[in-house]
Enzyme design. Sequence first.
Site, short mmCIF file in Angstrom:
data_model
loop_
_atom_site.label_atom_id
_atom_site.label_comp_id
_atom_site.label_asym_id
_atom_site.label_seq_id
_atom_site.Cartn_x
_atom_site.Cartn_y
_atom_site.Cartn_z
N TYR A 436 49.85 41.85 49.79
CA TYR A 436 49.54 40.44 49.44
C TYR A 436 49.21 40.29 47.95
O TYR A 436 49.01 41.28 47.26
CB TYR A 436 48.51 39.81 50.37
CG TYR A 436 47.11 40.37 50.49
CD1 TYR A 436 46.50 41.14 49.51
CD2 TYR A 436 46.36 40.06 51.63
CE1 TYR A 436 45.19 41.60 49.66
CE2 TYR A 436 45.04 40.52 51.78
CZ TYR A 436 44.48 41.29 50.79
OH TYR A 436 43.20 41.74 50.93
N GLU A 437 49.23 39.06 47.50
CA GLU A 437 49.08 38.76 46.06
C GLU A 437 50.19 39.40 45.23
O GLU A 437 49.96 39.81 44.09
CB GLU A 437 47.72 39.21 45.52
CG GLU A 437 46.55 38.43 46.05
CD GLU A 437 46.76 36.94 45.97
OE1 GLU A 437 47.50 36.49 45.08
OE2 GLU A 437 46.20 36.23 46.82
N GLY A 438 51.38 39.50 45.80
CA GLY A 438 52.49 40.11 45.08
C GLY A 438 52.55 41.58 45.39
O GLY A 438 51.62 42.33 45.08
#
Length: 594
Positions: A436-438
């Site tokens: 998550y978050e890239g």
Amino acid sequence: MTDYIAPLEDMNFVINELAGLEELSKLPGFEHATDDLLDPILEEASRFASEVLSPTNVIGDQQGCRVEDGVVTVPAEFSDAYQLFVESGWQGLDCSQEYEGMGLPSLIGSATFEMWQSANLALSLCPMLNSGAVDTIELHATDELKQVYLPKLVSGEWTGTMDLTESQAGSDLAKVRVQAVPDGDHYRISGTKIFITWGDHEMTENVVHLVLARLPDAPEGVRGISLFLVPKFLVNEDGSLGDRNDVYATSVEHKLGIHASPTCVLNFGDNGGAVGYLIGKENRGLACMFTMMNLARLQVGIQGLAVSERAYQAARDFAKERVQGQVLGTHENARIIQHPDVRRMLMTMKSLIEAMRATSYVTASALDVAHHTEDADTRADALERSALLTPIVKGWMTEVAQELTAIGVQIHGGSGFIEETGVAQFVRDARILTIYEGTTGIQANDLVGRKILADSGLGMKRMLEDMAQLDAGLESCGPELESIRRAVSKGHKRLQEATDWLLDNAQKEPAVVHLAAFDYLMLAGTVIGAWQMARAAEVAHRKLASSEGSADFYKAKIITARFYAEEVLPRSAGHLEAITSEGNSAMQLPEDRF
Ligand SMILES: Cc1cc2nc3c(=O)[nH]c(=O)nc-3n(C[C@H](O)[C@H](O)[C@H](O)COP(=O)(O)OP(=O)(O)OC[C@H]3O[C@@H](n4cnc5c(N)ncnc54)[C@H](O)[C@@H]3O)c2cc1C
């Protein structure tokens, strides 16, 4: 199961000696952020993490969360702990005083944040996303929205979420389809978001969503995305809660880890459209959301550090107790910490954890400088440095967390694989961090594309110059730090060579540069970690020479830095070789041979 005890000595050391709290406290707005204030804050946070948050960690893992009739429920112990979190004012620690926060540097916030995440990652995701929402609203929303929403979010009485992902729009946000239609002084939002962390819950009376959506006539791609604030309950003019808004959680995901963090499918507008308010300008939403994403990337990197620290504490305590085999060359029973191979594993954990702490706190400090200095050149330098370090903190540290939490299980032997010891939870919880978050791939592309190639490597060149300046200081410390000095100098050359290679090859072979991006990210993290550990060793050497502070701590710091230089930093040679091999074999294999 080992109780969590915050590593206050190291946190204090990094904050004061490496990340420059004293310098920060000279900046406007940070005058109150002094060393005197630091100790009581860290001690109280440590107590809160150990006594309030940590006991709920296994409960959350076992009970998880559920949704029934549109109501999301998390363990009751989570709600109790969260109420205490709000009453203690922790959410506002590094928020602006204008909205009743304490206005402390995010450097100090990073240490308390690390403690929350070590103690209970699933629960602490809730305040983490809230802090991103606070920053985004403060920087980009209208005064009216700020006055209504910020005091409640800063206190933690309401919580914020970040709503980007849709089933067809994961890494690729250009594909966002949720609709926003103008309707008087607001917009009507409709569509479905998936995977929204703490997307709904009953711990607070309101939840405030920051939602990426597209206007009817918006251009295709990322240039047509706008950002909206969509509250679960509308707010009346007198500040009281009004009607229920048209946004509902329809399910929560069953996951590998962070079981009690509700990962929600959110439906907007099934009954006529959820009321939403524009943040920033129409079609400029992604730029605003980047405020939240950049902060979240630094924070997710620190989650990697935090869960690794927790795994390390459990492994260290187990290794000191478990008796197995004999002490090398004797017939004496050995505690497993006496075996060289277990030492190797523990030192790998300890040295990488300390390197990650230093790297991430230094990044937080650069962000503090960028936001508080009045000098334009200093601001530009600090922004450049924090932007360069952010994908490294997120990408490298979360990849390292996979390795370290797995080593934590390995040190426990078979017991580690059994759920009762609790260390398997750290592996499961850590697994999301590279996603998550890239994802790591996205961080690597960001580092190479936006942070190296886009400025012709100038930001990295400036960082390499700073790194090179340490050499004279290390040399003056004499033979004790010589192996560290030599290793860091080699690491420096490797990072320089890899950067030059990227710049030389970007035009010729774009696919090869993308193939090299992951190794470049890991090389940069490994070398920057070594740089920070070498800085730490230099300070420790001088403190020992002047008989200041705890000699045991400083001696341990030098040994740990030497281990990193001798045993961890050589990984950078492998990364460099992979980068510069110019091999394109991954792209050559025909798709049907996979
Ligand atoms: C537990 C959990 C919590 C989450 N919380 C939130 C939240 O609060 N808010 C929110 O908006 N989202 C949230 N997400 C979504 C998360 O951010 C996405 O899962 C993530 O961005 C990846 O998107 P994806 O799952 O669609 O994978 P994809 O984008 O399909 O990626 C799959 C793989 O392809 C690779 N890949 C894709 N594109 C590229 C590219 N251009 N270059 C190189 N490699 C590429 C990726 O690296 C990855 O390995 C959460 C997800 C989970 C599982």
